[in-house]
Design a protein around this motif. Structure first.
Motif, PDB file in Angstrom:
ATOM      1  N   GLU A  62       1.802  63.043  -8.190  1.00 49.29           N
ATOM      2  CA  GLU A  62       1.652  61.606  -8.486  1.00 49.29           C
ATOM      3  C   GLU A  62       2.790  61.148  -9.384  1.00 49.29           C
ATOM      4  O   GLU A  62       3.435  60.124  -9.150  1.00 49.29           O
ATOM      5  N   SER A  63       3.065  61.945 -10.409  1.00 48.01           N
ATOM      6  CA  SER A  63       4.137  61.606 -11.349  1.00 48.01           C
ATOM      7  C   SER A  63       5.492  61.552 -10.640  1.00 48.01           C
ATOM      8  O   SER A  63       6.262  60.600 -10.818  1.00 48.01           O
ATOM      9  N   THR A  65       6.178  61.052  -7.465  1.00 45.44           N
ATOM     10  CA  THR A  65       6.294  59.967  -6.487  1.00 45.44           C
ATOM     11  C   THR A  65       6.294  58.594  -7.155  1.00 45.44           C
ATOM     12  O   THR A  65       6.949  57.679  -6.669  1.00 45.44           O
ATOM     13  N   VAL A  66       5.578  58.447  -8.256  1.00 46.54           N
ATOM     14  CA  VAL A  66       5.547  57.144  -8.940  1.00 46.54           C
ATOM     15  C   VAL A  66       6.801  56.954  -9.802  1.00 46.54           C
ATOM     16  O   VAL A  66       7.411  55.888  -9.787  1.00 46.54           O
ATOM     17  N   GLU A  67       7.192  57.986 -10.512  1.00 47.42           N
ATOM     18  CA  GLU A  67       8.265  57.829 -11.508  1.00 47.42           C
ATOM     19  C   GLU A  67       9.661  58.032 -10.914  1.00 47.42           C
ATOM     20  O   GLU A  67      10.640  57.574 -11.481  1.00 47.42           O
ATOM     21  N   VAL A  68       9.723  58.747  -9.811  1.00 48.11           N
ATOM     22  CA  VAL A  68      11.018  58.945  -9.153  1.00 48.11           C
ATOM     23  C   VAL A  68      10.985  58.384  -7.732  1.00 48.11           C
ATOM     24  O   VAL A  68      11.768  57.527  -7.375  1.00 48.11           O
ATOM     25  N   GLY A  69      10.065  58.857  -6.918  1.00 45.76           N
ATOM     26  CA  GLY A  69       9.996  58.388  -5.530  1.00 45.76           C
ATOM     27  C   GLY A  69      11.083  59.014  -4.679  1.00 45.76           C
ATOM     28  O   GLY A  69      11.400  60.187  -4.838  1.00 45.76           O
ATOM     29  N   PRO A  70      11.664  58.242  -3.763  1.00 48.87           N
ATOM     30  CA  PRO A  70      12.652  58.802  -2.837  1.00 48.87           C
ATOM     31  C   PRO A  70      13.834  59.400  -3.598  1.00 48.87           C
ATOM     32  O   PRO A  70      14.321  58.805  -4.552  1.00 48.87           O
ATOM     33  N   LYS A  77      18.979  58.979  -7.542  1.00 45.62           N
ATOM     34  CA  LYS A  77      17.552  59.323  -7.589  1.00 45.62           C
ATOM     35  C   LYS A  77      17.357  60.842  -7.552  1.00 45.62           C
ATOM     36  O   LYS A  77      16.403  61.366  -8.129  1.00 45.62           O
ATOM     37  N   THR A 299       8.134  58.341  -0.264  1.00 46.79           N
ATOM     38  CA  THR A 299       8.313  58.732  -1.664  1.00 46.79           C
ATOM     39  C   THR A 299       8.336  60.260  -1.790  1.00 46.79           C
ATOM     40  O   THR A 299       8.229  60.791  -2.896  1.00 46.79           O
ATOM     41  N   PRO A 438       8.685  56.493   6.348  1.00 46.54           N
ATOM     42  CA  PRO A 438       8.217  55.748   5.165  1.00 46.54           C
ATOM     43  C   PRO A 438       6.768  56.092   4.805  1.00 46.54           C
ATOM     44  O   PRO A 438       6.317  55.827   3.695  1.00 46.54           O
ATOM     45  N   ASN A 439       6.049  56.657   5.744  1.00 50.35           N
ATOM     46  CA  ASN A 439       4.644  57.006   5.534  1.00 50.35           C
ATOM     47  C   ASN A 439       4.437  58.252   4.691  1.00 50.35           C
ATOM     48  O   ASN A 439       3.287  58.624   4.425  1.00 50.35           O
ATOM     49  N   ASP A 443      -0.809  58.823  -0.845  1.00 48.07           N
ATOM     50  CA  ASP A 443      -2.138  58.689  -0.252  1.00 48.07           C
ATOM     51  C   ASP A 443      -2.381  59.683   0.892  1.00 48.07           C
ATOM     52  O   ASP A 443      -3.519  59.845   1.324  1.00 48.07           O
TER      53      ASP A 443
ATOM     54  N   PHE B 120      10.276  51.920 -13.105  1.00 47.91           N
ATOM     55  CA  PHE B 120      10.760  52.969 -12.211  1.00 47.91           C
ATOM     56  C   PHE B 120      11.324  52.296 -10.964  1.00 47.91           C
ATOM     57  O   PHE B 120      10.566  51.683 -10.206  1.00 47.91           O
ATOM     58  N   GLU B 121      12.599  52.398 -10.771  1.00 51.39           N
ATOM     59  CA  GLU B 121      13.256  51.730  -9.648  1.00 51.39           C
ATOM     60  C   GLU B 121      12.777  52.341  -8.328  1.00 51.39           C
ATOM     61  O   GLU B 121      12.959  53.535  -8.093  1.00 51.39           O
ATOM     62  N   GLN B 122      12.150  51.514  -7.505  1.00 50.75           N
ATOM     63  CA  GLN B 122      11.694  52.000  -6.198  1.00 50.75           C
ATOM     64  C   GLN B 122      11.709  50.842  -5.214  1.00 50.75           C
ATOM     65  O   GLN B 122      11.309  49.731  -5.555  1.00 50.75           O
ATOM     66  N   HIS B 212      -3.533  52.984   5.775  1.00 52.96           N
ATOM     67  CA  HIS B 212      -2.679  53.528   4.720  1.00 52.96           C
ATOM     68  C   HIS B 212      -1.281  53.768   5.248  1.00 52.96           C
ATOM     69  O   HIS B 212      -0.606  54.722   4.846  1.00 52.96           O
ATOM     70  N   ASP B 213      -0.858  52.921   6.175  1.00 55.36           N
ATOM     71  CA  ASP B 213       0.503  53.037   6.690  1.00 55.36           C
ATOM     72  C   ASP B 213       1.436  52.212   5.821  1.00 55.36           C
ATOM     73  O   ASP B 213       1.050  51.178   5.290  1.00 55.36           O
ATOM     74  N   ARG B 214       2.679  52.701   5.749  1.00 55.17           N
ATOM     75  CA  ARG B 214       3.624  51.954   4.927  1.00 55.17           C
ATOM     76  C   ARG B 214       4.242  50.825   5.733  1.00 55.17           C
ATOM     77  O   ARG B 214       5.449  50.790   6.008  1.00 55.17           O
ATOM     78  N   GLU B 241      -0.526  50.658  -4.100  1.00 53.60           N
ATOM     79  CA  GLU B 241      -1.008  51.806  -4.884  1.00 53.60           C
ATOM     80  C   GLU B 241       0.103  52.351  -5.791  1.00 53.60           C
ATOM     81  O   GLU B 241      -0.169  52.807  -6.910  1.00 53.60           O
ATOM     82  N   LEU B 242       1.331  52.303  -5.295  1.00 54.83           N
ATOM     83  CA  LEU B 242       2.471  52.738  -6.116  1.00 54.83           C
ATOM     84  C   LEU B 242       2.575  51.875  -7.372  1.00 54.83           C
ATOM     85  O   LEU B 242       2.760  52.386  -8.491  1.00 54.83           O
ATOM     86  N   MET B 246       2.305  52.718 -11.408  1.00 51.54           N
ATOM     87  CA  MET B 246       3.242  52.325 -12.464  1.00 51.54           C
ATOM     88  C   MET B 246       2.519  51.571 -13.587  1.00 51.54           C
ATOM     89  O   MET B 246       2.812  51.770 -14.773  1.00 51.54           O
ATOM     90  N   ARG B 249       1.131  53.338 -16.417  1.00 55.76           N
ATOM     91  CA  ARG B 249       2.098  53.846 -17.397  1.00 55.76           C
ATOM     92  C   ARG B 249       2.720  52.738 -18.231  1.00 55.76           C
ATOM     93  O   ARG B 249       3.137  52.963 -19.360  1.00 55.76           O
TER      94      ARG B 249
END
Lengths: 478, 478
Positions: A62-63, A65-70, A77, A299, A438-439, A443, B120-122, B212-214, B241-242, B246, B249
C-alpha cells in the motif's frame, strides 16, 4: 502425500540416471536431517502463523503504490522507489541495508494513438511496447496484415508484409501457472524484428493478456542491430476482436498509427539489499528477491509491489527472532527487471565470487495469488530430502512439487552458475488480466492471499537458512 | 406462481384504494380475455422459442459496433448510426421505415489529463463528463476537498470549498436492478453546479460505477444559467482509492487538471422508426424502443446497441408472421438519450396528438443481461388482467412484477401524458462495471442472454398488440 511419493520416485529415478555424476559432499544422514527439521519446523510453523496474522506485507505494498506508484526503470520515480525501499528497510531494523548501482536503459513512453481509417473509422486503444521507437511525427498510415502467430509471420513471404502494419493476433490462454504467456509473448518481444526483416512499417499486436478489458498490455520488446527499428505497440483484446470483425467484411484494413516513444540512453538505478545476518554461517546466503521497478501505467501493485512486500515481510519476521537462523537471509529488490532482467544480471555479475556461498535463491514475481506449490532446482540426489525439510509448508496449502524450478526471472540465470533455486508457485489465474496495464493497482491484491505468501516465504527462508542438506551440484540442463 | 399471487393481492389492494377514480371503459370480461390469451399465448410462445434460436439480435449489435462503433449524439458517427439503422431496418423488410429530425446538443470531448502534484506525484485516469467546459489552456492546479456525498458538498461552507477542486467520493453499490446508480448519479449530474455555487474551481468525482478497472465513467452533467460553469470530470475507482490512501497521510492534496472539452452548439440527429402495421387496429401503437446514440469511449455495445438489437429482432419476428397482430408494433430508435433524453422528449412532442393511441410503451436500455421480471404502469384495476395476459412469459424466466414501471429513460415522460408503460427488467449486476467506459464493447454481451431478451420482448409486444384489456387511466403519481 501423493506428491511426496511421486517426487521421491522421480528423485530415485534421477539418482539412478545421474547419481554417478555426484562429486561433492552430500549430507545424506536422514536421522540428523529429521531431528533438525523437527525443531526448525516448529519455529518456521510459528513464523508462518505470525505471517498469516500480520498486515505488514499489505501495508508495504500500500505504501509503495500510494507514495511512489509507477516506477519505470531509469525514471525519477524509479529513484524515488529506491529511496522508499532504503527508508523502509532501515525502519524495519534489518541488520544490513545497502544498494548497488545498476546501469539501466531509459525510455519514455510518449503518446500512442491509433485508429482504423477504413473500411470503418474507429479509434483503437493501444500502448507502446517498452523500448519502441516512435513513428515519424506525422504518423504512419498503412494496410494491416494479420497473422495468427509469430511463427506465421516468420513463414510469410516478404512481399505480403512489405509496407504494411503487422497485426499478430495470438490469444493468450488463461492458466493457473500462467503458461499461456510463454506461448504468446514472443509476438511482443520478437515481433518487431521479424516484421521489420520482411519490410513491415510497424507492428501492433493483440495484447499478451487474458482479460477482456479495453486496456492494452505493455511489456518489453527487442530490436536487433542489423534489422531496421520499427514502431511496436499492443492493442487491447476488444480492439483485436473489433479488427477481426472488420476483416470478416473486408480484407483491406487501413490503420493509422502515431507514437512518440523514445529511447533515452542509459540511466543509473539500484539493486536494494537488506540482510538478516546468520548466526553461525553468516557468509552463506538464502536469497529471497522481488523487483522494485514496475511498468508505468499502473501503480505496480501486483508486478511487483506484492513481491517486494512478501519477501520483505518474510525477512522481517526472521529479523525479529530471538535467535537468528544459521545462514544469512538476503532480501534483494532488483532494479529494472521489466526492461530485461537488468538488476538480476547485474547482481549475478557483481556477486560472482560469492555465488558459491548462495545456498538457494527464489524470487516472488507473479502477483499476489496464494502459493500452491513449491518446486526446487537442486541436486537430484537431494531433492527428496529438501522437500522433506519444508514438508510442513503443506499445512498452509502449499504442495510439494517438482525439481524443475526456474526460481523467478531475476534468479533464472543463477542455476547455470551453480546456484540452487526454488519457485514458490502462485495461483496466477488472473495475473495476466492485469499484468502491464493501468489495472495493476492495489485493489487487485487480496490481503489474505498476500499474507499466505509471506507465510510460505518465511517458512521456506527459515528452513533453508537452517538446512544441512547439500543442494549442489545441479543437474546440467540438456 | 408466488409472484402472480402477490401481484394480484397488490392489484386488489390498489383497486380498493383507487378503483373509485376509474372513469373510462375497461374491458373486464375475464372469459374473453382468457380465450384470446390462450390463442395469442400460443403464438407468442412460438415467437419466443424462435427468438431463443435466432442470432439476429447478436448479428445486429455486432454490425452496429463493428461498422459504426462510438456514436456520440451530434457527431458524424451519430449520423452514420442513423444511416446504419435506416439501411438495416429496410433490409429487414419492415412495413414502414422513417426518421424524424431532432435537435441535439453537440460536444467534443478533447483531452482530459489530471495528476496529483503533492504530497505524492502520481498520474490519474480521468474522463471529462459530458457537456463539461474546458479548463483554461494551462490547466488548473488547486487543493482538493473530499466529500462522501453530494449532500455533504451541499451542506459544506463556502469558505471550505472556495478555490478548490471538489472530489465527491460516493461509492456506487452493485445490485441486480442497478438501484445503486440512482443514489450516486447526482454527484455527476448536479455536482458541478453545487460546487460552483460555493466557489470551487472544478469538480472531479469518483466514477459512478461498480467496477475496479482503471477506467473512468463518463456521463452527462448539467450547468445552471446563473451559476459559473466549472470543468467536471470523473476519475477511475482505483484512482479514488489512491487519493484516499494519500489523504490518510496528508490532508493537503494538490491536483493538476487540464481539459479541452468544448460545447459546440446544436446539431441535427434523428429518431429512427420502423413499423409492423397492425392488421385490425393499425392506428394503435405498441412502442418498443431503445436508443441509437452512445457515449464515445466504448463501441456502445451494452449501452445501447443491445437494446437496439433486442427490439429490432423482436419486431422482425412479428413482421414475418403470416398474420400480423391487431395493433401496430412501432420500433423507435431514439436519438441523443445520453445527452438528456433528447430523442425521447422530441418523440413525445412530435407525437403528442397520437399519444392517446399508444397502447403501451417500453424501452430496452440496461445492457444485455437476461430479463428477470416484467413490471407495468397501467390502470390499477387492469394490472392483474394485463399480468395474466403475459403470464406465459414466466416460462422463459421472467417473473410477474409490480405496477410501478418507469418504462425506460426515453419513455419515462409518457406516463404523465397518460401512456401506459412496461419495464422488462434486466439483470444489471455487471452493467455499471462497463457503463459509459471504453469497456462497453461487444465481448460484454452474452448471445444467449441477448436472445432471451428478444424472446421476452417479442412475447410482450405480440401480447400487447393483441390485448383487449383497457390499460388507462393511469394512477396519478403522488
Amino acid at each position: 502425500m501423493k506428491n511426496y511419493k511421486s517426487a521421491s520416485l522421480i528423485a530415485l529415478f534421477t539418482l539412478v540416471l545421474f547419481g554417478c555424476q555426484q562429486t561433492t559432499k552430500i549430507n545424506n544422514d536422514p536421522i540428523k536431517a529429521t531431528i533438525n527439521n523437527s525443531e526448525d519446523a516448529k519455529i518456521s510453523q510459528q513464523l508462518a502463523q505470525q505471517a498469516l496474522q500480520s498486515n505488514l506485507a499489505y501495508d508495504l505494498v500500500e505504501s509503495l503504490t500510494v507514495e511512489v506508484g509507477p516506477r519505470l526503470a531509469g525514471t525519477d520515480k524509479d529513484l524515488q522507489a529506491v529511496d522508499w525501499a532504503i527508508h523502509n528497510l532501515k525502519s524495519l531494523g534489518f541488520d544490513k541495508v545497502y544498494k548497488e548501482s545498476v546501469q539501466v536503459p531509459a525510455w519514455s513512453r510518449g503518446k500512442a494513438v491509433a485508429s482504423i481509417v477504413s473500411p470503418f473509422e474507429q479509434p483503437l486503444v493501444i500502448t507502446a511496447l517498452g523500448g519502441s521507437v516512435s513513428t515519424p511525427e506525422k504518423g504512419i498510415q498503412a494496410p494491416i496484415i494479420r497473422f495468427d502467430t509469430l511463427s506465421d509471420l516468420i513463414a510469410a513471404s516478404n512481399k505480403d508484409v512489405e509496407g504494411k502494419i503487422v497485426f499478430i493476433d495470438h490469444q493468450t490462454e488463461k492458466h493457473k501457472d500462467g503458461r499461456g504467456y510463454g506461448i504468446t509473448v514472443g509476438a511482443r518481444s520478437k515481433g518487431a524484428v521479424e516484421a521489420a526483416k520482411k519490410g513491415a512499417m510497424a507492428i501492433v499486436i493483440r495484447s499478451i493478456g487474458t482479460d477482456h478489458d479495453r486496456m492494452a498490455h505493455t511489456g518489453m520488446m527487442r530490436y536487433q542491430e542489423d534489422v531496421p527499428k520499427i514502431p511496436a505497440a499492443a492493442m487491447s483484446i476488444p480492439d483485436a476482436e473489433l479488427i477481426n470483425g472488420m476483416l470478416k467484411r473486408d480484407p483491406n484494413i487501413i490503420m493509422s498509427l502515431n507514437m512518440s516513444s523514445k529511447n533515452l540512453g542509459v540511466a543509473t538505478s539500484y539493486n536494494v539489499i537488506a540482510e538478516v545476518t546468520g548466526h553461525s554461517k553468516p557468509e552463506e546466503i538464502v536469497l529471497i528477491g522481488a523487483h522494485l521497478d514496475s511498468w508505468d501505467e499502473g501503480t505496480g501493485a501486483i508486478d511487483d509491489g506484492a513481491g517486494v512486500a512478501i519477501v520483505t515481510a518474510a525477512a522481517k519476521l526472521i529479523q525479529d527472532l530471538p535467535k537468528k537462523p544459521a545462514r544469512t537471509i538476503r532480501v534483494v529488490l532488483y532494479a529494472a527487471e521489466e526492461v530485461g532482467l537488468v538488476g538480476g544480471k547485474a547482481y549475478a555479475a557483481e556477486h560472482s565470487e560469492e555465488l558459491s556461498k548462495h545456498y538457494i535463491a527464489a524470487e516472488s514475481d507473479f502477483g499476489a495469488g496464494p502459493v500452491y506449490q513449491i518446486d526446487f532446482n537442486v541436486a537430484p540426489t537431494s531433492f527428496s530430502q529438501i522437500q522433506h525439510q519444508v514438508s510442513a509448508i503443506t499445512q498452509i496449502g502449499v504442495a510439494l512439487g517438482t525439481n524443475t524450478a526456474s526460481g523467478g526471472p531475476d534468479v533464472s540465470m543463477l542455476p547455470k552458475l551453480g546456484v540452487p533455486v526454488a519457485s514458490l508457485k502462485q495461483d496466477g489465474t488472473d495475473y495476466f488480466d492485469y499484468h502491464h496495464t493501468p489495472n495493476d493497482t492495489l485493489d487487485k491484491i487480496d490481503p489474505k492471499a498476500l499474507a499466505q505468501n509471506v507465510a510460505a516465504y518465511v517458512h521456506f527462508a527459515y528452513m533453508m537458512a537452517q538446512s544441512e542438506v547439500e543442494l549442489r551440484p545441479l543437474q546440467p540442463k540438456n
